[in-house]
Design a protein around this motif. Structure first.
Motif, PDB file in Angstrom:
ATOM      1  N   UNK A 106       6.830 -24.161 -58.825  1.00 38.74           N
ATOM      2  CA  UNK A 106       5.783 -24.093 -57.987  1.00 38.74           C
ATOM      3  C   UNK A 106       4.762 -22.670 -57.357  1.00 38.74           C
ATOM      4  N   UNK A 107       6.052 -22.046 -57.293  1.00 37.26           N
ATOM      5  CA  UNK A 107       5.176 -20.554 -57.113  1.00 37.26           C
ATOM      6  C   UNK A 107       3.776 -20.500 -58.648  1.00 37.26           C
ATOM      7  N   UNK A 108       3.797 -20.671 -59.807  1.00 38.53           N
ATOM      8  CA  UNK A 108       3.321 -20.843 -59.953  1.00 38.53           C
ATOM      9  C   UNK A 108       1.952 -21.754 -60.261  1.00 38.53           C
ATOM     10  N   UNK A 109       1.976 -23.297 -60.192  1.00 37.37           N
ATOM     11  CA  UNK A 109       1.205 -24.137 -59.609  1.00 37.37           C
ATOM     12  C   UNK A 109       0.366 -23.837 -58.605  1.00 37.37           C
ATOM     13  N   UNK A 110       1.299 -23.323 -57.331  1.00 37.35           N
ATOM     14  CA  UNK A 110      -0.199 -22.467 -56.359  1.00 37.35           C
ATOM     15  C   UNK A 110      -0.992 -21.870 -56.793  1.00 37.35           C
ATOM     16  N   UNK A 111      -0.039 -20.925 -57.643  1.00 40.03           N
ATOM     17  CA  UNK A 111      -1.443 -19.927 -58.161  1.00 40.03           C
ATOM     18  C   UNK A 111      -2.514 -20.202 -58.811  1.00 40.03           C
ATOM     19  N   UNK A 112      -2.139 -21.618 -59.956  1.00 40.10           N
ATOM     20  CA  UNK A 112      -2.679 -22.188 -60.435  1.00 40.10           C
ATOM     21  C   UNK A 112      -3.897 -22.955 -60.212  1.00 40.10           C
ATOM     22  N   UNK A 113      -3.712 -23.507 -59.038  1.00 43.25           N
ATOM     23  CA  UNK A 113      -4.226 -24.902 -58.660  1.00 43.25           C
ATOM     24  C   UNK A 113      -4.701 -24.364 -57.326  1.00 43.25           C
ATOM     25  N   UNK A 173       8.958 -29.003 -62.349  1.00 43.19           N
ATOM     26  CA  UNK A 173       9.248 -28.498 -61.447  1.00 43.19           C
ATOM     27  C   UNK A 173      10.068 -29.804 -61.107  1.00 43.19           C
ATOM     28  N   UNK A 174       9.720 -31.444 -61.343  1.00 48.05           N
ATOM     29  CA  UNK A 174      10.340 -32.594 -60.980  1.00 48.05           C
ATOM     30  C   UNK A 174      11.569 -32.161 -62.060  1.00 48.05           C
TER      31      UNK A 174
END
Length: 875
Positions: free
Chosen positions: A756-763, A740-741
């Motif tokens: 970022x959407x995947x991260x918001x789902x995983x974290x 993402x960075x």
């Protein structure tokens, strides 16, 4: 007048002549050790040895074990010579030898005679650095083993003929013409480390030469050679010992020559032992008629003796070698009437039957031999072949399986390779066949085929519900790291799940291996190695030093093998992880006593020292040359400790040392790369990681490659590395965050949004990691939008940096106060509707409170806000 006289020729006779150290000297020289300046040998001291000269003669002391040292007479070269000396060894409880090097051309070419502390001598030639044994270790006559006693040694070298006299007894002879001449040296060798309980600190071994005489006058050498080889009676036992040595060295001709010399000089008749020995020599030389004659004479002497029994077996082998199968059958049957319990005779009778086309009798003979020698894999293999010829595949398979297990137990993989195809062909539906094949392939490190066969053993065993007993499994597990089991009938060889687990561990799939290790322990609950591997895997997988199951298995190993060094070492590792340094110390002290030279134990000792804050002591433990460390484990551990202490330059040197020993080891490459990255040496780290990636497409390697590429500004390469890593581990939040960075840096906003959407789902929202996700979201927002603020109040709006052109607006309702009213063309200030309502012109339109100019919605971003509201969007 004196000036005149000293220039006359005869006066020069009184001057001392310069010594030519390369002269081939003929002389008789007696070393006078009471006068060091006349002893020729020069005392010298090295880091691990020391030579000295005194009243007791020349002494050469070795200060450490496992080394070879010598002190040379530097003056003359000799060709033919007699060396006479008295040698004593002060071995201090260790194994070593002392003797002479002669005809020394240099350090890489000479003859060597050594007399050991065990009472054996040997003679070798070293030529251009290559050692060629001429006489292997042979018992020395009348060896004086008492402390303080000297053994006299006389070596006669005449041309290519060498004779050895020990304690005034003939000991051996040999012919060799490799080196014609050279210098002389006294030598001492140590074959093992000193015993710390008996070593005095004055040297592991000290060799003493009390007296030395060298005679290189050709006439004298010839005379002494003749005396000892023609006129002095040589002990028959000494010749026979020498013959045995030659045969053990696979020199049957030299051995037979010695036996014939015994017979030539002896007055007594030939003994059965000599006749049997001579027959064996002749058979190796393919002198079959001569061998048969010796065997017949041996049998004539005493048919009931042990030599006759061996002679009957040797004659059977002789007939087999000559393909005289009918004679072999007759001979073996007759021999078995005398020695019916001899398995070799039954085996050779089986050989006769199979070549005479009688497989039924062949199988019977082999089975009888196997009943008498049930650990003989070759007999079992021959029996399998015989039953296969008879068409009895079931019995053939049983014999082949037995042979295979026996070959495996003795690590005889060449013969086992011949059995495996027959076992798989006859027992394709038998789990034991695939189990044996899997163990074989595992042992020869063909792990792909091992995995396939072990999986088949598991599947076929489950389908058939049959298998070995655990005792069979234990017998068939030799050569696979000490696998064993005990107990009653089982459905599967416990070695199968155990080896399958080891194969998964090799692939770093410890979680998948866990169930298999537990299954192995259930099948063989008394196997210490199974419990150890399970405990080790639990610890490395969970990293939980307080896990009850982990300690259950460690304690079970201690019940089965209380003094198992490896389990003590594992217990120490667990205690270190738990911060229980006192327990770790206690475990390590026991482990080090049992495994004093094991790198793994030393590494944990160093870790304990580091945790106590003593880095120097940790490094001292890891820099011990006495520990065998071919894989560079100690150097790597030293690098790891220094890296953790932020001593990066020193760590880099140790990591490099470890890599030099194991340049392909993945963890070494990764750790050195990490160290280089921290030093800012991205180019060097990149080179190492490229090598690591060629070695294995590992996620950790890809992570570092991506990081370096990002730091070097190679964003497409960094993207490619992280995308490959995510293909292997799609839900890895660290890789998603890094990617993402990269997308944000490259202004690829849509791709960044996906990450970022995947991260918001995983974290999890409450986690610390979620803050990093929010930071990414903020950076994405800042990169894709701009802030527009009302000039009168704190109200603001985020609008796209490059919004598309908004469609024409047609409002059918009054917008809310929080939406923008427009921007002043003159001063550029923007106002919200709520604030703009305070400044209206006569026609009721919004005007700038400052300039009085009409407010316009010419900003496409603001237009989009109004258009979205008009379409029913809410803010």
């Amino acid at each position: 007048m004196w000036q005149f006289l000293k220039n006359l020729p005869f006066i020069r006779l009184f001057r001392k002549q310069a010594i030519d150290t390369e002269e081939l000297k003929e002389e008789r020289w007696v070393a006078d050790f009471s006068k060091p300046h006349k002893a020729r040998f020069v005392p010298e001291t090295g880091p691990t040895y020391e030579s000295s000269i005194g009243k007791q003669g020349l002494a050469l002391a070795l200060k450490k074990g496992l080394q070879f040292a010598w002190v040379e007479d530097p003056l003359y070269r000799y060709a033919d010579l007699i060396i006479e000396g008295k040698i004593r060894l002060e071995a201090q409880g260790t194994y070593g030898a002392a003797g002479f090097q002669f005809r020394r051309a240099d350090d890489s070419s000479y003859y060597s005679f050594l007399l050991s502390t065990k009472g054996y001598f040997r003679f070798d030639v070293l030529f251009n650095g290559t050692t060629m044994p001429l006489i292997g270790w042979t018992e020395a006559p009348d060896f004086h083993s008492s402390e303080g006693e000297y053994n006299s040694v006389r070596i006669i070298a005449l041309g290519d003929k060498f004779t050895f006299i020990i304690n005034d007894k003939w000991a051996g002879e040999i012919v060799d013409d490799t080196i014609p001449s050279g210098k002389l040296a006294f030598a001492v060798v140590s074959y093992e480390e000193a015993d710390p309980e008996t070593s005095t600190g004055q040297g592991n071994i000290t060799g003493r030469l009390q007296a030395l005489t060298v005679d290189s006058r050709l006439i004298e050498v010839e005379a002494v050679h003749l005396r000892w080889n023609r006129f002095i009676k040589i002990d028959e036992k000494a010749r026979f010992r020498l013959a045995e040595t030659f045969l053990a060295m696979n020199q049957p001709l030299s051995a037979l020559v010695q036996i014939k010399r015994i017979w030539k000089t002896a007055g007594a008749p030939r003994s059965q032992q000599e006749l049997l020995f001579a027959a064996r020599c002749a058979m190796q030389l393919s002198l079959y008629e001569e061998a048969e004659e010796y065997l017949d004479h041996c049998l004539e002497a005493d048919i009931d003796s042990e030599e006759s029994r061996n002679a009957l077996a040797e004659k059977a082998k002789l007939l087999y070698l000559q393909s005289r199968y009918a004679d072999l059958e007759e001979h073996a049957k007759g021999a078995l009437e005398i020695f019916p319990q001899d398995p070799l005779l039954h085996t050779l009778l089986g050989h006769a039957y199979i070549n005479l086309g009688r497989p039924d009798l062949t199988a019977e003979a082999y089975d009888k031999a196997l009943s008498l020698d049930n650990e003989n894999a070759l007999i079992a293999q021959n029996a399998g072949s015989a039953y296969e010829r008879l068409g009895d595949d079931k019995t053939a398979l049983e014999r082949y399986l037995l042979a295979g297990r026996l070959f495996l137990n003795t690590e005889n993989y060449n013969d086992l390779a011949l059995v495996i195809p027959r076992v798989l062909d006859l027992g394709s539906n038998d789990p034991r066949s695939h189990s044996l094949a899997g163990k074989y392939y595992f042992a020869i490190e063909d792990f792909h085929r091992a995995e396939k066969e072990l999986a088949l053993a598991d599947r076929v065993g489950d389908e058939s519900g049959t298998g070995e007993t655990s005792a069979d499994a234990a017998a068939g597990a030799g050569g696979t790291g000490g696998i064993g089991a005990s107990g009653g009938p089982i459905g599967l060889d416990p070695a199968v799940p155990y080896l399958r687990a080891l194969l998964l561990i090799k692939k770093d799939k410890r979680k998948a291996a866990l169930a298999l290790l537990k299954r192995a322990v259930e099948l063989a609950p008394d196997s210490a190695i199974f419990h150890f591997r399970l405990a080790e895997n639990l610890f490395l997988l969970h990293q939980n030093p307080k896990e009850k199951e982990l300690w259950d298995h460690i304690n079970r190993v201690f019940e089965l093998q209380p003094d198992d060094g490896w389990t003590l070492n594992l217990a120490a590792q667990v205690a270190l992880k738990d911060g229980n340094l006192d327990s770790a110390k206690a475990y390590l002290e026991k482990a080090a006593a049992l495994l004093p030279k094991e790198a793994a134990v030393r590494m944990n000792q160093a870790e304990l020292a580091y945790l106590h804050g003593n880095i120097d002591n940790a490094l001292l433990l890891l820099n011990d040359d006495a520990v065998d460390d071919p894989e560079g484990l100690l150097a790597h551990q030293a690098g790891t400790i220094l890296y953790r202490a932020d001593r990066l330059e020193e760590a880099k040197a140790y990591f490099a040392e470890a890599l030099k020993k194991c340049p392909e080891r993945l963890d070494y490459l990764i750790d050195q790369a990490n160290c280089l990255i921290n030093l800012g040496l991205y180019g060097e780290a990149d080179t190492l990681l490229a090598k690591a990636y060629d070695r294995e497409e590992n996620e950790a390697v890809l992570d570092l490659i991506g990081y370096i590429a990002y730091k070097k500004g190679e964003f497409p390469r960094a993207e490619a590395a992280y995308r490959l890593a995510l293909e292997r581990d799609p839900d890895n939040t660290s890789f998603l965050s890094a990617l993402a960075w990269i997308y944000i840096t490259m202004a690829r906003w849509t791709s960044a949004e996906d990450c970022i959407q995947k991260l918001e789902h995983l974290v999890a929202p409450e986690s610390v990691e979620y803050e990093s996700v929010q930071e990414l979201r903020e950076r994405l927002l800042m990169g894709t939008t701009r802030l527009v603020q009302c000039a009168s109040c704190s109200r603001n709006w985020r609008v796209p940096l490059e919004p598309p052109a908004a469609p024409p607006l047609r409002l059918v309702a009054e917008p809310p106060d929080e939406l923008p009213a427009g921007t002043c063309i003159h001063c550029g200030k923007t106002y919200c509707i709520g604030c703009a309502k305070q400044s209206l012109d006569a026609s009721g339109r919004f005007v700038c409170p400052t300039c009085g100019e009409r407010l316009k919605l010419y900003d496409e971003g603001l237009k989009k806000l109004i258009a979205d509201w008009a379409r029913g969007a809410s803010y």
